[in-house]
Write a protein that holds these residues in place. Structure first.
Motif, PDB file in Angstrom:
ATOM      1  N   ASP A 104       4.456  54.851  11.326  1.00 12.26           N
ATOM      2  CA  ASP A 104       4.308  53.594  11.467  1.00 12.26           C
ATOM      3  C   ASP A 104       5.461  52.706  12.127  1.00 12.26           C
ATOM      4  O   ASP A 104       5.266  51.548  12.021  1.00 12.26           O
ATOM      5  N   LYS A 105       6.138  53.338  12.769  1.00 13.16           N
ATOM      6  CA  LYS A 105       7.523  52.540  13.523  1.00 13.16           C
ATOM      7  C   LYS A 105       6.937  51.966  14.809  1.00 13.16           C
ATOM      8  O   LYS A 105       5.810  52.329  15.247  1.00 13.16           O
ATOM      9  N   GLY A 106       7.821  51.399  15.310  1.00 16.94           N
ATOM     10  CA  GLY A 106       7.304  50.565  16.323  1.00 16.94           C
ATOM     11  C   GLY A 106       7.370  51.172  17.737  1.00 16.94           C
ATOM     12  O   GLY A 106       7.744  50.369  18.839  1.00 16.94           O
ATOM     13  N   GLN A 107       7.442  52.439  18.070  1.00 12.30           N
ATOM     14  CA  GLN A 107       7.574  52.966  19.296  1.00 12.30           C
ATOM     15  C   GLN A 107       6.157  52.577  20.004  1.00 12.30           C
ATOM     16  O   GLN A 107       5.341  52.148  19.507  1.00 12.30           O
ATOM     17  N   THR A 108       6.718  52.636  21.380  1.00  5.07           N
ATOM     18  CA  THR A 108       5.483  51.843  22.191  1.00  5.07           C
ATOM     19  C   THR A 108       4.231  52.579  21.990  1.00  5.07           C
ATOM     20  O   THR A 108       4.053  53.887  22.109  1.00  5.07           O
ATOM     21  N   ILE A 109       3.107  51.878  21.930  1.00  6.22           N
ATOM     22  CA  ILE A 109       1.809  52.156  21.891  1.00  6.22           C
ATOM     23  C   ILE A 109       1.264  52.042  23.117  1.00  6.22           C
ATOM     24  O   ILE A 109       0.917  50.965  23.653  1.00  6.22           O
ATOM     25  N   TYR A 110       1.136  53.050  24.079  1.00  4.58           N
ATOM     26  CA  TYR A 110       0.689  53.049  25.255  1.00  4.58           C
ATOM     27  C   TYR A 110      -0.520  52.424  25.614  1.00  4.58           C
ATOM     28  O   TYR A 110      -0.987  51.854  26.743  1.00  4.58           O
ATOM     29  N   TRP A 111      -1.593  52.609  24.740  1.00  5.01           N
ATOM     30  CA  TRP A 111      -3.019  52.078  24.656  1.00  5.01           C
ATOM     31  C   TRP A 111      -2.797  50.657  24.897  1.00  5.01           C
ATOM     32  O   TRP A 111      -3.559  50.275  25.606  1.00  5.01           O
ATOM     33  N   ASP A 334      -2.055  66.618  19.609  1.00  8.25           N
ATOM     34  CA  ASP A 334      -1.841  65.467  18.472  1.00  8.25           C
ATOM     35  C   ASP A 334      -0.637  65.020  18.698  1.00  8.25           C
ATOM     36  O   ASP A 334       0.520  65.727  18.741  1.00  8.25           O
ATOM     37  N   GLY A 335      -0.703  63.745  18.852  1.00  5.72           N
ATOM     38  CA  GLY A 335       0.374  62.992  19.168  1.00  5.72           C
ATOM     39  C   GLY A 335       1.676  62.651  18.225  1.00  5.72           C
ATOM     40  O   GLY A 335       1.129  62.577  16.791  1.00  5.72           O
ATOM     41  N   LEU A 336       2.464  61.906  18.495  1.00  7.81           N
ATOM     42  CA  LEU A 336       3.525  61.177  17.648  1.00  7.81           C
ATOM     43  C   LEU A 336       2.858  60.412  16.296  1.00  7.81           C
ATOM     44  O   LEU A 336       3.382  60.467  15.476  1.00  7.81           O
ATOM     45  N   ARG A 337       1.690  59.855  16.759  1.00 10.62           N
ATOM     46  CA  ARG A 337       1.209  58.872  15.528  1.00 10.62           C
ATOM     47  C   ARG A 337       0.079  59.552  14.769  1.00 10.62           C
ATOM     48  O   ARG A 337      -0.594  58.860  13.994  1.00 10.62           O
ATOM     49  N   ARG A 348       8.065  62.909  10.417  1.00 10.88           N
ATOM     50  CA  ARG A 348       6.829  61.881  11.075  1.00 10.88           C
ATOM     51  C   ARG A 348       7.207  60.930  11.830  1.00 10.88           C
ATOM     52  O   ARG A 348       6.736  60.827  12.751  1.00 10.88           O
ATOM     53  N   ASP A 349       7.938  60.154  11.596  1.00  7.19           N
ATOM     54  CA  ASP A 349       8.625  59.127  12.257  1.00  7.19           C
ATOM     55  C   ASP A 349       9.463  59.413  13.390  1.00  7.19           C
ATOM     56  O   ASP A 349       9.817  58.324  14.401  1.00  7.19           O
ATOM     57  N   PRO A 354       4.503  60.366  22.097  1.00 10.91           N
ATOM     58  CA  PRO A 354       3.484  59.494  22.241  1.00 10.91           C
ATOM     59  C   PRO A 354       2.273  60.396  22.956  1.00 10.91           C
ATOM     60  O   PRO A 354       2.361  61.023  23.917  1.00 10.91           O
ATOM     61  N   ILE A 355       1.028  60.393  22.246  1.00 12.30           N
ATOM     62  CA  ILE A 355      -0.129  61.193  22.979  1.00 12.30           C
ATOM     63  C   ILE A 355      -0.314  60.639  24.327  1.00 12.30           C
ATOM     64  O   ILE A 355      -1.004  61.364  25.154  1.00 12.30           O
ATOM     65  N   GLU A 356      -0.360  59.346  24.509  1.00 10.49           N
ATOM     66  CA  GLU A 356      -0.802  58.898  26.052  1.00 10.49           C
ATOM     67  C   GLU A 356      -0.097  59.696  27.090  1.00 10.49           C
ATOM     68  O   GLU A 356      -0.532  60.148  27.911  1.00 10.49           O
ATOM     69  N   MET A 357       1.283  60.090  26.689  1.00 13.94           N
ATOM     70  CA  MET A 357       2.092  60.661  27.961  1.00 13.94           C
ATOM     71  C   MET A 357       1.843  62.043  27.714  1.00 13.94           C
ATOM     72  O   MET A 357       2.024  62.529  28.978  1.00 13.94           O
ATOM     73  N   ALA A 358       1.584  62.711  26.755  1.00 13.06           N
ATOM     74  CA  ALA A 358       1.436  64.136  26.536  1.00 13.06           C
ATOM     75  C   ALA A 358      -0.020  64.292  27.263  1.00 13.06           C
ATOM     76  O   ALA A 358      -0.036  65.328  28.216  1.00 13.06           O
TER      77      ALA A 358
END
Lengths: 500, 258
Positions: A104-111, A334-337, A348-349, A354-358
């Motif tokens: 639930d942390k604030g890493q960039t959500i690339y979507w 299965d990504g970070l989130r 978990r955190d 991030p899944i977008e990058m993977a």
């Protein structure tokens, strides 16, 4: 030891509205509310409230409001309240902090930094409500070339394929992590919507065998409930190597949730922690993975796709190449989130990418290697709406898994208490009374509605782009543009800057 | 692949197959075909490393193997009986559901990994992590009997079943070398002939003397073991045994905080 932890939530009760019906007392599984006979009033122990909103939702007179405890620490960007409170918790218990749901942390959500294209003037957009649109997706390995005979019939023997009517499947959530009623809701919804649900790693309860055409069964390091019949009823067999919520560590079902029925499905003693070893001890290399892939292919006589699921980590692209070469028909990232029923919070955190990058890097790498067609690519971990689905497909995914979104459809409010087994919504629990709060008739309806709505939205977005088949959006990164991203982020995503 | 001959033996027929140089997939396909035809006895000659023998047979068979079967022998096996005249490799009895495997020789790593039922008897030594994550539920109870010794991490994560280690090739001077025995164990039991030092055990493991019911279990299984390898069961049983058991149902129950 007296706890120094302040209550997280405040319960406000409008006494003029409260009719002392005690619904809140009965609904709360964390013992927050009680009836004070002397004063004829309902009171609350606010420290117990986890903010799940069950009482608030079911209060017939809307007398209850749950509010975040607004007590103020002195402002400190470094030592934020959550960090302070985690330290307090650990100082009082000496334990690893266990939690539920996803990072639930604030890493960039690339979507949120990707936007989709639409047709204007130069090519017409399509009106999906009145014109044919296709979301059909086939999962499975595709041959490099096909041959037709004189009658134009297919001569090439195709590897096993699974047809999905929507490119959205329900992610693996094990029996034990979630209740049987939740699994039944997922299974029925998947059957009705023409997609797959996934058993997770806790085995398959015999009452769900009838949904076999829409069931993916998981084989994980604990090998819970893996037997010939289990593979026999599966549509897809998925080897679980890792999970986005806890890459590198095995599954963990706290003993509180190992009930008699869960114990029978998993074949472990009741009340014990169901621990899956961190690695699969028959897999220490890509060659070993291949060995298990083909063991399972032998076990199902090459009639079903074998899927391999990993957590998205630094070397996902290279690993994915190995997975495909090892014989996987479907690979799942299965990504970070990605969420969980129980994981150490620190993992978990903080672990995974991030899944977008993977997704972008795996899809690009498989294309470069010329083996992208050998396996379908499925992603999971933080898909929140149909916009995320469309972007994922455009980045190169064949289909997506949704877990958290499906649970929210069933009632989940992300209170992150999954590991306690006390879910007041009856979702993440094996308590027989709490579990009854999910009625599969209603649960499956809610899930089918969600998939239906997302499908229409997907078609609307595709139509806007002038695309009438999902196949034409797949890996079509020209339909994406980035906003607020650096050059290196854009390079990994393989997406151009908005306006470029 | 040459099907040499079919010999009538009592009411059942034995099919002998020379599988030298035969690809594992073809070998297993043929076994499946024979199984679906109701053939109950098969002898495989010149087995050289073919994997997954005994997996996914529609009817239980008796398979005799001469040579060295490959990894995952009897993977997910559901009731067949396999006898190997030679050594088994890694993953023998992997996730086995039911059946019986007898190895006239050594076996490699992760013997009987995650087994849910059935029995495995190995005459000599086995590799690392034998019996890892074995399970049991009511009458489904896997049993492994090892005639020789094991490498480290034997019985790791064990959640059920019975593991018997006889150490028949040990002596006063040569004792068990395995470490981390039963580490993470939370169910099942290990019977060990001879003794191990505390430092060789996982911290979740307790040592106890055998009770009468333990001796009954031991007696039955050692007898069966001895019958396969022409050994004298009473001579094996007269030696001192210890019982290794999980000290807690939740070895990591206090590791976490919510």
């Amino acid at each position: 030891m007296k706890t120094y932890l302040p209550p997280k939530f405040l319960v406000e009760r409008d006494m003029d509205r409260c009719i002392r019906c005690k619904v809140c007392i009965n609904q709360c599984s964390f013992d927050t509310h009680y009836y004070d006979e002397e004063d004829d009033q309902i009171q609350s122990i606010i420290g117990n409230c986890v903010g799940c909103h069950r009482c608030m939702t079911f209060c017939p007179t809307q007398a209850i409001t749950i509010k975040k405890n607004q007590h103020q620490y002195r402002d400190n960007y470094n030592w934020r309240p959550e960090i302070i409170e985690d330290i307090i918790k650990q100082a009082e218990t000496g334990g690893v902090i266990l939690t539920g749901m996803g990072d639930d942390k604030g890493q960039t959500i690339y979507w949120d930094h990707l936007v989709l294209n639409a047709s204007q003037v130069t090519n017409p957009s399509i009106d999906p409500l009145r014109e044919p649109m296709e979301l059909t997706t086939y999962l499975g390995s595709k041959p490099d070339k096909i041959e037709l005979d004189g009658e134009r019939n297919l001569k090439t023997l195709l590897p096993p394929q699974v047809k999905l009517d929507v490119p959205i499947m329900f992610a693996g959530m094990s029996y034990g992590a979630v209740s049987l009623q939740v699994q039944e809701s997922l299974a029925r919804a998947a059957t009705e919507a023409g997609t797959l649900w996934d058993t997770g790693e806790g085995g398959l309860h015999p009452s769900l065998y009838k949904y076999k055409n829409n069931t993916t069964v998981q084989v994980a390091s604990g090998r819970f409930g893996v037997h010939p019949k289990y593979l026999d009823v599966a549509r897809v067999v998925e080897i679980k190597i890792g999970q986005g919520a806890k890459p590198g560590i095995g599954g963990h079902l706290p003993g509180e949730k190992v009930s008699a029925e869960v114990s029978s499905t998993r074949m472990i003693p009741m009340g014990t922690d169901a621990l899956s070893p961190a690695p699969q001890h028959d897999i220490y290399s890509i060659e070993d993975l291949s060995q298990l892939v083909y063991a399972l292919k032998e076990a199902v006589n090459y009639s079903k796709p074998i899927s391999v699921k990993i957590a998205a980590v630094n070397n996902s692209a290279a690993i994915a190449v190995g997975m495909v070469k090892a014989g996987a028909d479907i690979i799942v990232l299965d990504g970070l989130r990605g969420a969980t029923g129980a994981a150490p919070k620190i993992i978990r955190d903080n672990v995974g990418i991030p899944i977008e990058m993977a997704l972008a890097s795996v899809d690009s790498r498989l294309r470069k290697e010329g083996i992208r067609n050998h396996a379908s690519l499925v992603i999971s971990g933080g898909i929140r709406n149909s916009g995320d689905v469309a972007k994922a497909i455009a980045l190169g995914a064949d289909a997506v898994y949704i877990g958290t979104a499906a649970l929210i459809a069933l009632g989940c409010r992300l209170c992150q208490q999954c590991h306690t087994g006390k879910c007041a919504w009856g979702i993440c629990t094996t308590d027989p009374l709490l579990s009854k709060r999910i009625n599969p008739d209603i649960g499956s309806r809610r899930l089918v509605n969600l998939l239906h709505a997302w499908s229409i939205e997907l078609q609307e977005m595709m139509g806007g782009m002038g695309i009438n088949a999902l196949e034409s959006l797949r890996g079509n990164r020209l339909q994406l543009r980035g906003i607020g991203l650096t050059d290196s982020e854009l390079a990994v995503l393989g997406v151009r800057m908005a306006g470029d | 692949m040459e099907q040499l001959l079919t010999v009538k033996k009592g009411n059942s027929r034995t099919t002998k197959i020379d599988v030298e140089g035969v690809y594992y997939r073809d070998l297993n396909a043929q076994l499946r075909e024979l199984s679906s035809k109701g053939i109950q006895n098969v002898q495989l000659l010149n087995v050289y490393g073919q994997r997954y023998i005994g997996t996914n047979l529609s009817q239980p068979m008796e398979i005799e193997i001469s040579g060295t079967p490959g990894n995952d022998l009897g993977f997910l096996m559901n009731g067949s009986k396999i006898t190997v005249y030679g050594n088994a490799q890694d993953g023998c009895g992997n996730t086995m559901d039911d059946g019986n495997i007898v190895i006239h020789g050594h076996a490699g790593d992760i013997l009987g990994m995650s087994a849910r039922g059935g029995k495995i008897f190995v005459r000599d030594d086995v590799g690392y992590r034998a019996g890892i994550h074995m399970k049991e539920y009511q009458d489904k109870k896997p049993i492994i009997v090892i005639g020789g010794t094991t490498q480290d991490f034997v019985g790791e994560y064990m959640g059920g079943g019975i593991l018997i280690i006889l150490g028949l090739n040990l002596s006063e001077e040569k004792t068990y070398r395995a470490k981390f025995v039963g580490t993470g164990m939370h169910g099942g039991v290990i019977y060990l002939r001879g003794k191990v030092e505390q430092y060789q055990l996982g911290k979740e493991v307790g040592i106890a003397e055998l009770e009468e019911k333990d001796y009954r279990v031991l007696h039955d299984n050692v007898n069966e073991f001895a019958s396969y390898f022409n050994l004298e069961p009473n001579k094996i049983l007269e030696h001192q045994f210890i019982k290794l058991f999980p000290r807690w149902l939740r070895p990591y129950g206090r590791l976490y905080t919510y």
